[in-house]
Design a protein around this motif. Structure first.
Motif, PDB file in Angstrom:
ATOM      1  N   HIS A   1     -64.298 -20.007  78.224  1.00 44.46           N
ATOM      2  CA  HIS A   1     -64.179 -19.874  76.778  1.00 44.46           C
ATOM      3  C   HIS A   1     -65.546 -20.142  76.165  1.00 44.46           C
ATOM      4  O   HIS A   1     -66.308 -20.978  76.641  1.00 44.46           O
ATOM      5  CB  HIS A   1     -63.148 -20.857  76.223  1.00 44.46           C
ATOM      6  N   PRO A   2     -65.889 -19.448  75.087  1.00 40.53           N
ATOM      7  CA  PRO A   2     -67.201 -19.614  74.466  1.00 40.53           C
ATOM      8  C   PRO A   2     -67.242 -20.862  73.584  1.00 40.53           C
ATOM      9  O   PRO A   2     -66.223 -21.320  73.066  1.00 40.53           O
ATOM     10  CB  PRO A   2     -67.345 -18.351  73.614  1.00 40.53           C
ATOM     11  N   GLU A   3     -68.444 -21.395  73.388  1.00 40.37           N
ATOM     12  CA  GLU A   3     -68.594 -22.573  72.537  1.00 40.37           C
ATOM     13  C   GLU A   3     -68.199 -22.263  71.094  1.00 40.37           C
ATOM     14  O   GLU A   3     -67.777 -23.156  70.345  1.00 40.37           O
ATOM     15  CB  GLU A   3     -70.034 -23.086  72.591  1.00 40.37           C
ATOM     16  N   SER A   4     -68.279 -20.993  70.705  1.00 44.72           N
ATOM     17  CA  SER A   4     -67.889 -20.603  69.351  1.00 44.72           C
ATOM     18  C   SER A   4     -66.405 -20.842  69.083  1.00 44.72           C
ATOM     19  O   SER A   4     -65.962 -20.844  67.924  1.00 44.72           O
ATOM     20  CB  SER A   4     -68.212 -19.134  69.102  1.00 44.72           C
ATOM     21  N   LEU A   5     -65.622 -21.079  70.129  1.00 45.61           N
ATOM     22  CA  LEU A   5     -64.198 -21.367  69.956  1.00 45.61           C
ATOM     23  C   LEU A   5     -63.990 -22.630  69.126  1.00 45.61           C
ATOM     24  O   LEU A   5     -62.938 -22.795  68.490  1.00 45.61           O
ATOM     25  CB  LEU A   5     -63.530 -21.509  71.330  1.00 45.61           C
ATOM     26  N   LYS A   6     -64.975 -23.518  69.110  1.00 45.12           N
ATOM     27  CA  LYS A   6     -64.876 -24.743  68.308  1.00 45.12           C
ATOM     28  C   LYS A   6     -64.541 -24.435  66.853  1.00 45.12           C
ATOM     29  O   LYS A   6     -63.897 -25.238  66.165  1.00 45.12           O
ATOM     30  CB  LYS A   6     -66.199 -25.517  68.352  1.00 45.12           C
ATOM     31  N   GLN A   7     -64.980 -23.284  66.374  1.00 44.50           N
ATOM     32  CA  GLN A   7     -64.773 -22.925  64.976  1.00 44.50           C
ATOM     33  C   GLN A   7     -63.301 -22.696  64.645  1.00 44.50           C
ATOM     34  O   GLN A   7     -62.929 -22.680  63.462  1.00 44.50           O
ATOM     35  CB  GLN A   7     -65.562 -21.653  64.645  1.00 44.50           C
ATOM     36  N   GLU A   8     -62.474 -22.514  65.667  1.00 45.15           N
ATOM     37  CA  GLU A   8     -61.051 -22.252  65.448  1.00 45.15           C
ATOM     38  C   GLU A   8     -60.231 -23.537  65.357  1.00 45.15           C
ATOM     39  O   GLU A   8     -59.031 -23.485  65.094  1.00 45.15           O
ATOM     40  CB  GLU A   8     -60.495 -21.381  66.576  1.00 45.15           C
ATOM     41  N   ALA A   9     -60.834 -24.690  65.608  1.00 50.07           N
ATOM     42  CA  ALA A   9     -60.105 -25.959  65.587  1.00 50.07           C
ATOM     43  C   ALA A   9     -59.570 -26.246  64.189  1.00 50.07           C
ATOM     44  O   ALA A   9     -60.165 -25.829  63.191  1.00 50.07           O
ATOM     45  CB  ALA A   9     -61.028 -27.080  66.045  1.00 50.07           C
ATOM     46  N   PRO A  10     -58.446 -26.970  64.122  1.00 57.91           N
ATOM     47  CA  PRO A  10     -57.647 -27.467  65.238  1.00 57.91           C
ATOM     48  C   PRO A  10     -56.687 -26.393  65.756  1.00 57.91           C
ATOM     49  O   PRO A  10     -56.213 -25.551  65.004  1.00 57.91           O
ATOM     50  CB  PRO A  10     -56.868 -28.625  64.613  1.00 57.91           C
ATOM     51  N   VAL A  11     -56.431 -26.442  67.057  1.00 60.71           N
ATOM     52  CA  VAL A  11     -55.470 -25.557  67.718  1.00 60.71           C
ATOM     53  C   VAL A  11     -54.393 -26.449  68.337  1.00 60.71           C
ATOM     54  O   VAL A  11     -54.709 -27.399  69.052  1.00 60.71           O
ATOM     55  CB  VAL A  11     -56.153 -24.692  68.790  1.00 60.71           C
ATOM     56  N   ASP A  12     -53.148 -26.163  68.070  1.00 59.07           N
ATOM     57  CA  ASP A  12     -52.056 -27.086  68.396  1.00 59.07           C
ATOM     58  C   ASP A  12     -51.660 -27.085  69.868  1.00 59.07           C
ATOM     59  O   ASP A  12     -51.324 -28.127  70.426  1.00 59.07           O
ATOM     60  CB  ASP A  12     -50.841 -26.738  67.538  1.00 59.07           C
ATOM     61  N   VAL A  13     -51.672 -25.913  70.497  1.00 66.98           N
ATOM     62  CA  VAL A  13     -51.222 -25.769  71.884  1.00 66.98           C
ATOM     63  C   VAL A  13     -52.331 -25.094  72.683  1.00 66.98           C
ATOM     64  O   VAL A  13     -52.859 -24.059  72.260  1.00 66.98           O
ATOM     65  CB  VAL A  13     -49.939 -24.918  71.973  1.00 66.98           C
ATOM     66  N   VAL A  14     -52.663 -25.664  73.832  1.00 72.47           N
ATOM     67  CA  VAL A  14     -53.662 -25.075  74.719  1.00 72.47           C
ATOM     68  C   VAL A  14     -53.042 -24.894  76.096  1.00 72.47           C
ATOM     69  O   VAL A  14     -52.501 -25.847  76.676  1.00 72.47           O
ATOM     70  CB  VAL A  14     -54.921 -25.956  74.814  1.00 72.47           C
ATOM     71  N   LEU A  15     -53.100 -23.664  76.614  1.00 75.61           N
ATOM     72  CA  LEU A  15     -52.700 -23.371  77.985  1.00 75.61           C
ATOM     73  C   LEU A  15     -53.965 -23.017  78.748  1.00 75.61           C
ATOM     74  O   LEU A  15     -54.647 -22.031  78.433  1.00 75.61           O
ATOM     75  CB  LEU A  15     -51.713 -22.201  78.034  1.00 75.61           C
ATOM     76  N   THR A  16     -54.283 -23.823  79.749  1.00 79.44           N
ATOM     77  CA  THR A  16     -55.525 -23.657  80.487  1.00 79.44           C
ATOM     78  C   THR A  16     -55.339 -24.167  81.905  1.00 79.44           C
ATOM     79  O   THR A  16     -54.463 -25.017  82.148  1.00 79.44           O
ATOM     80  CB  THR A  16     -56.667 -24.431  79.791  1.00 79.44           C
ATOM     81  N   PRO A  17     -56.119 -23.710  82.871  1.00 78.22           N
ATOM     82  CA  PRO A  17     -56.019 -24.287  84.205  1.00 78.22           C
ATOM     83  C   PRO A  17     -56.396 -25.766  84.192  1.00 78.22           C
ATOM     84  O   PRO A  17     -57.265 -26.190  83.426  1.00 78.22           O
ATOM     85  CB  PRO A  17     -57.031 -23.483  85.025  1.00 78.22           C
ATOM     86  N   MET A  18     -55.748 -26.529  85.027  1.00 78.47           N
ATOM     87  CA  MET A  18     -56.134 -27.923  85.247  1.00 78.47           C
ATOM     88  C   MET A  18     -56.479 -28.176  86.707  1.00 78.47           C
ATOM     89  O   MET A  18     -56.918 -29.267  87.061  1.00 78.47           O
ATOM     90  CB  MET A  18     -55.027 -28.865  84.775  1.00 78.47           C
ATOM     91  N   LEU A  19     -56.283 -27.156  87.532  1.00 75.60           N
ATOM     92  CA  LEU A  19     -56.674 -27.187  88.939  1.00 75.60           C
ATOM     93  C   LEU A  19     -57.908 -26.317  89.111  1.00 75.60           C
ATOM     94  O   LEU A  19     -57.931 -25.170  88.656  1.00 75.60           O
ATOM     95  CB  LEU A  19     -55.538 -26.648  89.813  1.00 75.60           C
ATOM     96  N   THR A  20     -58.943 -26.870  89.717  1.00 75.73           N
ATOM     97  CA  THR A  20     -60.168 -26.118  89.970  1.00 75.73           C
ATOM     98  C   THR A  20     -60.100 -25.480  91.359  1.00 75.73           C
ATOM     99  O   THR A  20     -59.795 -26.162  92.346  1.00 75.73           O
ATOM    100  CB  THR A  20     -61.396 -27.040  89.895  1.00 75.73           C
ATOM    101  N   LEU A  21     -60.368 -24.176  91.428  1.00 74.91           N
ATOM    102  CA  LEU A  21     -60.431 -23.457  92.704  1.00 74.91           C
ATOM    103  C   LEU A  21     -61.850 -22.940  92.895  1.00 74.91           C
ATOM    104  O   LEU A  21     -62.392 -22.273  92.006  1.00 74.91           O
ATOM    105  CB  LEU A  21     -59.438 -22.295  92.720  1.00 74.91           C
TER     106      LEU A  21
END
Length: 258
Positions: free
Chosen positions: A150-170
């Motif tokens: 995800h780009p650092e520019s995503l910070k501009q969208e805060a706050p975001v209520d729900v985040v779905l993202t990997p938590m396991l690193t492969l």
């Protein structure tokens, strides 16, 4: 807002008046270029095709996100929203209502707006999509990107209520992480200040085999992320649904700007 995890990258979201099927791999095996010897995934349980889908949302055009056998089994009249690469794939399968979103572009379906965000790098020149999904009536926002990019520019969208993202690193030798788990989760927690986070991309009811699998190494996971959040006094709930569980997300609505 409800989520149902369908294993791997696949989800069913119920947001406002829309049922959204995300990156569906529900039937058949997963291979890349029919190279079973290199990589093959198979379901250990049958996943029924969901009914009454309002639209399909695809982050990428690769088979683990735009899965050929699943797409062939779905009704071709279901609208599809996806990256330009994914849109090309589904048009070839005969889908007739296809919206391609470049980064920064949005589309509205019913009471839901979907905005494309730069996502995973595929090769040296292609960036696929992540998505910011907003429930218009409540102002609640959800962010999803399946590889942890995800780009650092995503910070501009805060706050975001729900985040779905990997938590396991492969990771692969010499290549490094192909799925960014723990680092991604911590970045998004800091940048977006979500109420709830859910892990994606892991598998509960899928087996993998092939040469590539033998080189993959895994680290992290939801338990590690939860421990890190606790040590940093982050009041973010990490939810781990089982495959097939329809989960109502415990969210506090935010005020919608006039």
């Amino acid at each position: 807002m409800f989520t149902t995890w369908l294993d791997n990258n696949s989800w069913l979201w119920e947001i406002a008046d829309q049922k959204i099927l995300v990156d569906p791999w529900l039937v058949g095996a997963l291979t890349f270029g029919n190279a079973d010897w290199l990589f093959k995934g198979e379901k250990t349980q049958t996943v029924p095709l969901p009914n009454d889908i309002d639209f399909i949302l695809l982050t990428q055009g690769l088979p683990d996100h735009a899965h050929p056998e699943t797409l062939q089994a779905l009704d071709k009249s279901i609208p599809v929203v996806g990256s330009p690469n994914a849109a090309k794939v589904v048009r070839e399968f005969g889908f007739t209502d296809v919206t391609a979103l470049d980064h920064g572009e949005s589309t509205t379906r019913g009471g839901v707006t979907v905005k494309a965000i730069p996502g995973s790098p595929i090769g040296p020149t292609l960036l696929e999509n992540g998505y910011l999904v907003t429930e218009q009536a409540s102002g609640l926002k959800l962010f999803y990107e399946p590889h942890g990019y995800h780009p650092e520019s995503l910070k501009q969208e805060a706050p975001v209520d729900v985040v779905l993202t990997p938590m396991l690193t492969l990771s692969l030798p010499l290549v490094g992480p192909v799925i960014r788990g723990v680092k991604s989760a911590n970045e998004l927690a800091d940048w977006l200040q979500p109420q709830v986070m859910l892990p994606t991309t892991d598998a509960q009811e899928t087996t993998y085999e092939g040469l590539l699998v033998s080189f993959l190494s895994a680290s992290g996971g939801p338990a590690k992320v939860r421990d890190q959040f606790a040590a940093q006094d982050k009041a973010i709930q990490i939810l781990e649904p089982a495959v097939g569980d329809r989960l109502e997300l415990p969210l506090t609505p935010r005020s919608v700007p006039a």
